[in-house]
Scaffold this motif. Sequence first.
Motif, PDB file in Angstrom:
ATOM      1  N   GLY A 166      14.107 -13.846  -5.539  1.00 28.73           N
ATOM      2  CA  GLY A 166      14.708 -13.338  -4.316  1.00 28.73           C
ATOM      3  C   GLY A 166      13.807 -12.422  -3.527  1.00 28.73           C
ATOM      4  N   THR A 167      12.529 -12.298  -3.926  1.00 28.99           N
ATOM      5  CA  THR A 167      11.601 -11.448  -3.196  1.00 28.99           C
ATOM      6  C   THR A 167      11.358 -12.009  -1.803  1.00 28.99           C
ATOM      7  OG1 THR A 167      10.504 -10.770  -5.228  1.00 28.99           O
ATOM      8  CG2 THR A 167       9.266 -10.501  -3.190  1.00 28.99           C
ATOM      9  N   GLU A 170      12.551   4.170   0.301  1.00 27.26           N
ATOM     10  CA  GLU A 170      12.774   3.514   1.586  1.00 27.26           C
ATOM     11  C   GLU A 170      12.076   2.159   1.681  1.00 27.26           C
ATOM     12  OE1 GLU A 170       9.461   6.599   2.068  1.00 27.26           O
ATOM     13  OE2 GLU A 170      11.448   6.426   1.140  1.00 27.26           O
ATOM     14  N   ALA A 171      11.021   1.953   0.870  1.00 28.22           N
ATOM     15  CA  ALA A 171      10.301   0.675   0.901  1.00 28.22           C
ATOM     16  C   ALA A 171      10.919  -0.351  -0.044  1.00 28.22           C
ATOM     17  CB  ALA A 171       8.836   0.885   0.536  1.00 28.22           C
ATOM     18  N   ARG A 172      11.826   0.113  -0.942  1.00 29.87           N
ATOM     19  CA  ARG A 172      12.443  -0.806  -1.891  1.00 29.87           C
ATOM     20  C   ARG A 172      13.686  -1.496  -1.328  1.00 29.87           C
ATOM     21  NH1 ARG A 172      11.313   3.361  -5.839  1.00 29.87           N
ATOM     22  NH2 ARG A 172      13.496   4.029  -5.763  1.00 29.87           N
ATOM     23  N   ALA A 188       9.733   2.446   7.019  1.00 28.02           N
ATOM     24  CA  ALA A 188       9.264   2.618   5.643  1.00 28.02           C
ATOM     25  C   ALA A 188       7.748   2.740   5.562  1.00 28.02           C
ATOM     26  CB  ALA A 188       9.727   1.451   4.773  1.00 28.02           C
ATOM     27  N   GLU A 189       7.070   2.591   6.699  1.00 28.99           N
ATOM     28  CA  GLU A 189       5.607   2.694   6.689  1.00 28.99           C
ATOM     29  C   GLU A 189       5.180   4.136   6.408  1.00 28.99           C
ATOM     30  OE1 GLU A 189       7.382   2.051   9.369  1.00 28.99           O
ATOM     31  OE2 GLU A 189       6.932   0.083  10.229  1.00 28.99           O
ATOM     32  N   GLN A 190       3.977   4.269   5.870  1.00 30.39           N
ATOM     33  CA  GLN A 190       3.369   5.588   5.701  1.00 30.39           C
ATOM     34  C   GLN A 190       2.383   5.809   6.845  1.00 30.39           C
ATOM     35  OE1 GLN A 190       1.661   5.540   1.767  1.00 30.39           O
ATOM     36  NE2 GLN A 190       3.599   5.981   0.761  1.00 30.39           N
ATOM     37  N   ALA A 208       0.011   3.174  10.882  1.00 32.80           N
ATOM     38  CA  ALA A 208       1.000   2.794   9.877  1.00 32.80           C
ATOM     39  C   ALA A 208       0.299   2.107   8.709  1.00 32.80           C
ATOM     40  CB  ALA A 208       2.043   1.862  10.485  1.00 32.80           C
ATOM     41  N   ARG A 209       0.601   2.545   7.490  1.00 32.23           N
ATOM     42  CA  ARG A 209      -0.014   1.974   6.299  1.00 32.23           C
ATOM     43  C   ARG A 209       1.049   1.452   5.344  1.00 32.23           C
ATOM     44  NH1 ARG A 209      -5.370   2.602   5.216  1.00 32.23           N
ATOM     45  NH2 ARG A 209      -6.576   3.920   6.638  1.00 32.23           N
ATOM     46  N   CYS A 210       0.661   0.467   4.560  1.00 36.61           N
ATOM     47  CA  CYS A 210       1.559  -0.110   3.571  1.00 36.61           C
ATOM     48  C   CYS A 210       1.883   0.934   2.510  1.00 36.61           C
ATOM     49  CB  CYS A 210       0.907  -1.332   2.927  1.00 36.61           C
ATOM     50  SG  CYS A 210       1.863  -2.061   1.577  1.00 36.61           S
ATOM     51  N   PRO A 211       3.164   1.118   2.155  1.00 38.24           N
ATOM     52  CA  PRO A 211       3.516   2.118   1.139  1.00 38.24           C
ATOM     53  C   PRO A 211       3.107   1.722  -0.272  1.00 38.24           C
ATOM     54  CG  PRO A 211       5.466   0.919   1.867  1.00 38.24           C
ATOM     55  CD  PRO A 211       4.339   0.488   2.762  1.00 38.24           C
TER      56      PRO A 211
END
Length: 428
Positions: free
Chosen positions: A4-5, A204-206, A229-231, A238-241
């Motif tokens: 389900g990803t 928040e990224a989950r 949810a970006e950092q 914006a960076r991937c968490p």
Amino acid sequence: MPDGTLTLCDECDLLQQSPPLPPRGSAQCVRCGKTLHRHQPDSVNRTLALTLTGLVLFIVANSFPFLSFEMQSRATETTLITGVLDLTAQGKGEVAAVVFFTSILAPGLQLLLLLIVLTPLKLGDRLPPGFPTLFRWLKRLVPWGMMDVFMIGILVSVVKLTDMANIVPGLSLFAFVMLIFVLAAAQASLAPDVVWERVPLPPEARRAPARGEAVTGCNVCELVVPAGAEQIDRRGRARCPRCADVLHRRKPRSQERTWALLIAATLCYLPANLYPIMAVTSLGQTQADTILSGVFFLLHHGMWPLAIVVFTASIFVPLLKLVILFFLLLSVHFKSQWRPRQRTLMYRVTEAIGRWSMVDVYVVTILVALVRLGNLASIEAQTGAVFFCAVVILTMFAAMSFDPRLIWDAMEQDHVGARNGNRSVAAA
């Protein structure tokens, strides 16, 4: 990879839900056909074992004589680094740097990074600081490791020298050949999903994105990042968490960069084929060879399979890449809706075949290293080698800078509809 990803295809931008995969199964994007995920049983153990084997072979391949050149009771020995040093001494430092990076440094770094990344996963320890960054570098190094192309260069070089002298293989050559297969097997057995699942995510990224919510897909770890949810780093990017790569909905200035690189490669293509790529001195007489004359040499000696390989890799493939990339850029510029799946496949093929054009660069490197007997026999790299090396690197960068999602942006209605709904991917 958990069932389900969500996955956002980085070639057509379709948001999809991955189904359960059988052992050694794969999942493809239902729109463009790109392989999104593969299931590799026991990935960490198998890849780590192959990595340790590869490191031993890498040390042997770089520590002992590679090939020996024997002519009239005189001989020279070469190691992997010899050609790089000789090219530098002949004033071809640009070519030497590319050869060193693609044939020695990049494969060595791949093996080292695999060891650093997989060891904590095997031991079950906490992940070290910078773990996602190291794995991100590993993915970016993969296209630049070209030992398999170097091996074709060795075969062509040996054929060219058979009438001139005896060529004796050294211990390093056998280790190098085995290393090619071991590294390829390690890359094939590695399942990136297994590695990325071990990296913790902030809450928040989950969470799953709401229907219709804007999302961004990470091109490195394939995480689907919901809005907010970006950092954000110090420069406001914006960076991937998960992997800390910079997030972009589209590659920045993709068309402008690809046009610039493509025009530069086109300007280098003609001199690369017209100027001599090397000069051969034998018994005091010097003859300059272009890429095409090298093909004729192989045909004259009955080596038509190698002649076809060299012609395809060194003349046809660079020209084909230029034509395809020009076509893709023009189709995007004019917002063409013609066969987007086929155009995406053309891009995929272009990105995959570009590295094989390095064959002639490696041939020059090996011959320069082997034939060093002064007026009796010697080979020097010429201007054509510099231009040809530039064509290969520029076309590779051009393919990397082109964003295939621009192909699908012209399908505005379908594109928007795809981003607002989830679809399943096909399992194979």
